[in-house]
Enzyme design. Structure first.
Site, mmCIF file in Angstrom:
data_model
loop_
_atom_site.group_PDB
_atom_site.id
_atom_site.type_symbol
_atom_site.label_atom_id
_atom_site.label_comp_id
_atom_site.label_asym_id
_atom_site.label_seq_id
_atom_site.Cartn_x
_atom_site.Cartn_y
_atom_site.Cartn_z
ATOM 1 N N LYS A 124 0.820 -1.194 0.000
ATOM 2 C CA LYS A 124 0.000 0.000 0.000
ATOM 3 C C LYS A 124 0.864 1.258 0.000
ATOM 4 O O LYS A 124 0.654 2.178 -0.799
ATOM 5 C CB LYS A 124 -0.912 -0.019 1.230
ATOM 6 C CG LYS A 124 -2.112 0.869 1.138
ATOM 7 C CD LYS A 124 -2.924 0.795 2.435
ATOM 8 C CE LYS A 124 -3.681 -0.523 2.533
ATOM 9 N NZ LYS A 124 -4.265 -0.724 3.885
ATOM 10 N N ARG A 150 -3.173 3.300 8.534
ATOM 11 C CA ARG A 150 -3.481 2.143 7.704
ATOM 12 C C ARG A 150 -2.314 1.165 7.681
ATOM 13 O O ARG A 150 -1.173 1.568 7.510
ATOM 14 C CB ARG A 150 -3.763 2.590 6.259
ATOM 15 C CG ARG A 150 -4.540 3.874 6.150
ATOM 16 C CD ARG A 150 -4.586 4.409 4.730
ATOM 17 N NE ARG A 150 -5.233 3.505 3.797
ATOM 18 C CZ ARG A 150 -5.251 3.705 2.491
ATOM 19 N NH1 ARG A 150 -4.616 4.761 1.962
ATOM 20 N NH2 ARG A 150 -5.856 2.861 1.700
ATOM 21 N N GLY A 183 -8.705 -7.466 4.524
ATOM 22 C CA GLY A 183 -9.409 -7.568 5.793
ATOM 23 C C GLY A 183 -8.566 -7.989 6.981
ATOM 24 O O GLY A 183 -9.076 -8.140 8.089
ATOM 25 N N MET A 212 -5.840 -6.442 8.421
ATOM 26 C CA MET A 212 -5.371 -5.385 9.311
ATOM 27 C C MET A 212 -6.409 -4.272 9.329
ATOM 28 O O MET A 212 -6.981 -3.927 8.310
ATOM 29 C CB MET A 212 -4.065 -4.802 8.770
ATOM 30 C CG MET A 212 -3.024 -5.850 8.484
ATOM 31 S SD MET A 212 -2.223 -6.372 9.989
ATOM 32 C CE MET A 212 -1.118 -7.570 9.307
ATOM 33 N N ARG A 237 -3.580 -1.360 -6.405
ATOM 34 C CA ARG A 237 -2.781 -2.580 -6.311
ATOM 35 C C ARG A 237 -3.200 -3.509 -7.428
ATOM 36 O O ARG A 237 -4.288 -3.341 -8.005
ATOM 37 C CB ARG A 237 -2.991 -3.259 -4.956
ATOM 38 C CG ARG A 237 -4.419 -3.703 -4.761
ATOM 39 C CD ARG A 237 -4.641 -4.290 -3.393
ATOM 40 N NE ARG A 237 -6.065 -4.219 -3.071
ATOM 41 C CZ ARG A 237 -6.581 -4.366 -1.865
ATOM 42 N NH1 ARG A 237 -5.799 -4.578 -0.838
ATOM 43 N NH2 ARG A 237 -7.869 -4.301 -1.674
ATOM 44 N N HIS A 249 -16.164 -8.973 1.865
ATOM 45 C CA HIS A 249 -15.145 -9.916 2.328
ATOM 46 C C HIS A 249 -15.341 -11.293 1.695
ATOM 47 O O HIS A 249 -14.407 -11.881 1.157
ATOM 48 C CB HIS A 249 -15.200 -10.025 3.852
ATOM 49 C CG HIS A 249 -14.214 -10.995 4.416
ATOM 50 N ND1 HIS A 249 -14.528 -12.317 4.659
ATOM 51 C CD2 HIS A 249 -12.908 -10.857 4.724
ATOM 52 C CE1 HIS A 249 -13.457 -12.937 5.134
ATOM 53 N NE2 HIS A 249 -12.458 -12.081 5.181
ATOM 54 N N SER A 294 11.686 -44.209 -14.352
ATOM 55 C CA SER A 294 10.600 -43.319 -13.919
ATOM 56 C C SER A 294 10.650 -43.300 -12.395
ATOM 57 O O SER A 294 10.528 -44.346 -11.749
ATOM 58 C CB SER A 294 9.255 -43.839 -14.410
ATOM 59 O OG SER A 294 8.225 -43.025 -13.885
ATOM 60 N N GLY A 348 9.457 -43.176 -8.936
ATOM 61 C CA GLY A 348 8.218 -43.327 -8.181
ATOM 62 C C GLY A 348 8.426 -42.583 -6.876
ATOM 63 O O GLY A 348 8.867 -43.141 -5.876
ATOM 64 N N THR A 349 8.132 -41.296 -6.902
ATOM 65 C CA THR A 349 8.545 -40.468 -5.762
ATOM 66 C C THR A 349 7.695 -40.690 -4.512
ATOM 67 O O THR A 349 8.093 -40.274 -3.434
ATOM 68 C CB THR A 349 8.537 -38.967 -6.133
ATOM 69 O OG1 THR A 349 7.295 -38.663 -6.750
ATOM 70 C CG2 THR A 349 9.683 -38.642 -7.063
ATOM 71 N N ASP A 382 6.893 -43.785 -3.194
ATOM 72 C CA ASP A 382 7.654 -44.794 -2.451
ATOM 73 C C ASP A 382 9.057 -44.300 -2.118
ATOM 74 O O ASP A 382 9.553 -44.523 -1.018
ATOM 75 C CB ASP A 382 7.728 -46.100 -3.246
ATOM 76 C CG ASP A 382 6.556 -47.017 -2.902
ATOM 77 O OD1 ASP A 382 6.305 -47.205 -1.706
ATOM 78 O OD2 ASP A 382 5.895 -47.519 -3.833
ATOM 79 N N CYS A 401 6.638 -40.216 -11.777
ATOM 80 C CA CYS A 401 5.206 -40.484 -11.831
ATOM 81 C C CYS A 401 4.553 -40.464 -10.462
ATOM 82 O O CYS A 401 3.447 -40.933 -10.282
ATOM 83 C CB CYS A 401 4.947 -41.817 -12.527
ATOM 84 S SG CYS A 401 5.714 -43.201 -11.677
ATOM 85 N N TYR A 425 10.237 -35.779 -18.464
ATOM 86 C CA TYR A 425 8.807 -35.517 -18.248
ATOM 87 C C TYR A 425 8.418 -35.740 -16.793
ATOM 88 O O TYR A 425 9.125 -36.403 -16.040
ATOM 89 C CB TYR A 425 7.944 -36.393 -19.164
ATOM 90 C CG TYR A 425 7.955 -37.865 -18.819
ATOM 91 C CD1 TYR A 425 7.085 -38.381 -17.854
ATOM 92 C CD2 TYR A 425 8.841 -38.754 -19.442
ATOM 93 C CE1 TYR A 425 7.101 -39.735 -17.530
ATOM 94 C CE2 TYR A 425 8.857 -40.098 -19.128
ATOM 95 C CZ TYR A 425 7.994 -40.592 -18.167
ATOM 96 O OH TYR A 425 8.006 -41.908 -17.827
#
Ligand code: ADP
Ligand code: MG
Ligand code: MG
Length: 908
Positions: A29, A100, A109, A111, A373, A491, A799, A801-802, A804, A866, A886
């Site tokens: 602001k 302000r 909303g 502050m 803004r 709001h 690939s 396997g994030t 596990d 994956c 990928y």
């Protein structure tokens, strides 16, 4: 104070010290007030106390900060006095101030602003004389005492059923006088209010309202700093990932008055439509009003533009005659001011090159800008504005891509009502189309109840008179929000748009009885738990539950996706097990299937019988018999996928989960199965017990199944290859990738590869034709990542396997982490939930290492991921940097991941 840091920055027609680039120091602001002054736009003079002072306040307290700031604040105030030609604390012609808050990121909303600061019993008389308007002076005074009492002296209610005590006093007086609106109260009434307010303060906290303007000022400054740490601000920060350490700035500014009579007004405006993105100036205002009257839903606001006013009238079912007489637009009411506002709006949008959200006040025919803004907007508006501004030549392609937060694309994928279902639906009320989308759910009246009910698995619509920041958590879990009061900038409307959540606001016919937990419209009523539906795009409220369906994708969305494709290097595939999912993924621009979980096909209908027969078989011969029944089923499934994915690669993973997942664990289920299998229940029970594992996540699953039962792998390989040949025969291009799960040593991979190749060769021989297929593996055990070099020599693709890989690397199972992970996150043990966003420092290191090892031994190796993380924008950026080819994610996250990939490429 030996501190030589500068904490106070002036802004005004001359000598402005801040600028738009100083948001970290001055808050959004303050920085933009300074920038507007630099652009020559008319802004009341003032100064900004920097966010660094807030940090000192949090550490050292009020007294210290007052001493530290004293000289600078006095100098700042002297500057404002000089600009305005009035003195602070002077009883004859007092300079009044607004105090302000303003953090780096706008927090609607959060502050509280205090207006008319500097008034007391003497100054109010001076103000009245000077303005020649006694009512105005007392209106300003009663507002000040109320705001100060709420914010600084702490009278703002804590419980949700309680009203603001000052509002209760006002309502009592209005009732006594038999009037409806604040504007109908006369000077004597306002004097009465001030007296009652002061008495209320004394009674509640045993202290008098401060009369000394300087005490008022320091009290207000401290309250702003304190509000940075209040609960509702903290909730908002939590929801929006804003660090505690940023702090807020304080803006102290000369007051201008929208409540000086009928040539005065206050309002808010947007340079483009925040709901749809349409390039159309719009806004709302109230004559003879001050501050947040417009957004508080006290009176029905009027529209800034004529076109907006006509559109509003249509929705609100107000006739043109009624509209023109009672709700004229600013364009009609004050044409000159309107032109000035339009000019400022255009100048500001061109300057900031983004949609602006403006606050303004008109004092006796003169326009003052109070804030600008970059406006909050729906996901749909975000896309449309970015693409239109790019076409209009205002921003370039890269900026357009960066303007859209990937997560917000979700809004566009929001459901709409099923056309058939909506025809029969009955409209019970109309409100404003505050935030688009369709929602259906059970009514709840309290935010806490919303949380509770959703926790119990219900879909809810939160119905409120109006919402406040206390309702944030409830709003964030509800399917939709309905309020009885408030405009497009209330709001509820602003927050819902920010959340991408369906909202209808200001449905005036709706009566909310919080105590009885009933919503009434006319003589009909709906109790808590009753179903209603909302259309946030039209403002309609419907009785009952209405089926919803997925949204159509608009032209700008397509254009954005085309731009993403132009810049993204990292490709996005989808995790899809069925032709339907695959079709969705393709529609969203997936460039392949990165994971087909074959076992998901096992559960449907009759198939589970064959699967169970296989699991129950006593020997290989028995298993083969059952597998022979599964073969045609699997083949048909794969054919469906290949057909849809014509020309794009499809990664098919071999059977992965532990077998116990396919059998019933309760007596009743086992009895049914025994009947179906024509064996004794005891036998079933024994076999199920056999399958029991202490830690199935680390048990007999993944390629371990194929190692012990190679015939399963053999059947699956045959089904895949036969399906590929069949679909190719239809003239389609089939690109097959067969993936071995949970490999920890290259010997596992080799063993499975041998079975697959043998099966494929047999098919080729029988059919007298061949097809190219790739053979690769998941990297999902830490060991697999560690020995990626030896695996990479054999496997044509990796690939990650994030899911596990995360479980095993971190040593906690996703299913059990709920017990401690929330505490861990709160205490900062880990920055993020590692199942949502990849743990870059730990798990990510294994990924980077395995990529490097794989590429060393096989430069052309294809590498993807994956896990769940494939759809998380932050993780996508990480995978881009790690050099993957990928990511693969659920179909509905494909657009999000594509945009994230393009942004990652632009970030370099
Ligand atoms: P928020 O951060 O909630 O938007 P603001 O600080 O913008 O709060 O203040 C809320 C409203 O108070 C403004 O929109 C404006 O109407 C009014 N206001 C703030 N400062 C002044 C001022 N100097 N003169 C007149 N009205 C003001
Ligand atoms: Mg506010
Ligand atoms: Mg504001």
């Amino acid at each position: 104070m030996s501190d030589s840091t500068k904490y106070v920055y002036r802004f005004g027609p001359t000598g402005t010290e801040g600028a738009a680039g100083m948001k970290n120091l001055l808050g959004g602001k303050g920085a933009n007030l300074a920038e507007m002054c630099r652009l020559g736009i008319s802004v009341p003079s003032g100064f900004t106390i920097s966010t660094e002072a807030c940090t000192v306040f949090t550490e050292k307290g009020k007294a210290h900060v007052m001493a530290m700031l004293d000289t600078e604040v006095r100098q700042g105030l002297a500057y404002v006095e000089q600009q305005m030609g009035k003195r602070f604390g002077n009883a004859d012609d007092p300079l009044l101030l607004s105090v302000r808050s303003g953090a780096r990121a706008s927090m609607p909303g959060m502050m509280d602003t205090i207006l008319n600061l500097g008034l007391n019993d003497e100054a109010v008389a001076g103000l009245a004389r000077k303005a020649g308007n006694e009512r105005f002076a007392w209106d300003s005074y009663r507002r000040f005492v109320q705001m100060y009492g709420d914010v600084v002296m702490g009278l703002k209610p804590v419980s949700k059923e309680e009203h603001d005590p000052f509002e209760v006093v006002i309502d009592m007086l209005k009732e006594k006088k038999g009037v409806q609106l604040d504007t109908e109260l006369d000077t004597a009434d306002l004097k009465e209010l001030v007296a009652r307010f002061k008495a209320l303060i004394r009674a509640r906290i045993g202290r008098d309202f401060p009369t000394d303007p300087w005490e008022q000022l320091w009290g207000a400054v401290a309250a702003v700093f304190e509000s940075w740490n209040n609960d509702r601000a903290q909730v908002y920060r939590e929801l929006n990932d804003i660090p505690q350490s940023w702090g807020t700035a304080v803006n102290v500014q000369a007051m201008v008055f929208g409540n000086l009579g009928n040539s005065s007004a206050t309002g808010v405006a947007f340079s483009r439509d925040a709901g749809t993105g349409e390039d159309l100036f719009n806004g709302e205002f109230l004559v003879n009003a001050q501050g947040e009257d417009v957004v508080a839903g006290i009176r029905t606001p009027q529209q800034v533009t004529l076109i907006g006013s006509r559109r509003w009238a249509e929705l609100a079912m107000v006739s043109e005659a009624d509209r023109a007489a009672n709700y004229p637009s600013l364009e009609e009411l004050m044409p000159e001011i309107y032109q000035q506002l339009l000019h400022a709006e255009t100048a500001l949008e061109n300057h900031f090159k983004d949609m602006q959200d403006l606050e303004f006040t008109i004092q006796e025919g003169r326009l003052w800008m109070l804030q600008t803004r970059n406006g909050k907007r729906t996901g749909a508006a975000m896309v449309r504005i970015a693409m239109e501004m790019q076409r209009q030549g205002m921003i370039d392609e890269k900026t357009a891509l960066e303007r859209v937060s990937p997560e917000r694309l979700n809004d566009l994928l929001h459901p709409i009502f099923a056309p058939g279902a909506i025809k029969a639906a009955k409209i019970i009320a109309r409100g404003l189309p505050a935030s688009p989308g369709a929602a259906t759910g059970q009514i709840v009246f309290h935010a806490d109840d919303a949380e509770q009910w959703v926790h119990e698995g219900k879909a809810v619509i939160l119905v409120r008179q109006e919402t406040s920041p206390e309702d944030l958590r409830g709003m964030s879990v509800a399917k939709g929000i309905l309020t009885a009061r408030g405009g497009m900038t209330s709001h509820a409307a602003v927050v819902a748009r920010g959340m991408g959540k369906c909202c209808v606001s200001g449905a005036g016919a709706v009566h909310v009885d919080l105590k009885a937990r009933v919503m009434r419209v006319g003589d009909q009523s709906w109790a808590e738990g009753d179903w209603i539906s909302l259309n946030g795009s039209t403002g309609e409220v419907y009785d009952g539950q209405i089926a919803t369906q997925e949204a159509e994708l608009s032209g700008d969305f397509g254009a954005l996706m085309a731009l993403a494709a132009k810049y993204q290097r990292l490709q996005v595939r989808a995790n899809a097990d069925t032709p339907t999912d695959a079709a969705v993924a393709r529609r969203f621009g997936a460039t392949g299937i990165g994971l087909c979980r074959t076992e998901h096909m096992f559960f449907e209908g009759e198939r589970i019988l064959a699967v169970r027969e296989m699991i129950l078989a006593d020997d290989e011969a028995g298993r083969r018999k059952a597998l022979a029944k599964l073969l045609p089923i699997q083949r048909a499934d794969f054919e469906g996928l290949f057909r849809v994915m014509d020309g794009l690669p499809v990664v098919i993973r071999l059977l992965d989960p532990p077998l116990h997942e396919f059998v019933p664990h309760d007596d009743a289920g086992q009895a049914v199965m025994a009947r179906e299998m024509r064996v004794s229940p005891a036998k079933i029970k024994m076999r199920v017990e056999d399958l029991h594992e202490f830690n199935p996540m680390l048990g007999h699953r993944g390629c371990r199944l194929g190692i012990t039962y190679p015939e399963i792998t053999e059947m699956q390989a045959r089904a895949i290859i036969e399906a590929a040949l069949n679909v190719r025969a239809e003239g389609k291009k089939v690109m097959v990738e067969i993936m071995v799960p949970l490999v920890g040593t290259v010997r596992e991979f080799n063993a499975q590869a041998m079975v697959i190749r043998k099966a494929a060769d047999q098919v080729f021989q029988q059919r007298g034709e061949t097809i190219h297929y790739m053979l690769g593996t998941m990297i999902e055990t830490p060991r697999g990542a560690l020995v990626a070099e030896s695996i990479g020599r054999q496997a044509e693709f990796f690939s990650f396997g994030t899911n596990d890989l995360t479980q095993m690397t971190m040593g906690f199972s996703r299913d059990d982490a709920g017990k401690f992970l929330p505490d861990y996150l709160k205490q900062g043990m880990y920055e993020q939930d590692p199942f949502r966003s990849i743990d870059q420092k730990g798990v990510g290191l294994l990924v980077q290492m395995a990529v490097q090892k794989g590429r060393t031994v096989r430069p052309e190796i294809e590498i993807g991921i994956c896990g769940e993380h494939g759809g998380d924008p932050t993780s996508v950026a990480f995978f881009h940097r790690a050099g993957l080819d990928y990511v693969s994610c659920s179909p509905f996250r494909v657009p999000i991941a594509r945009l994230a990939a393009a942004q990652a490429a632009l970030a370099g």
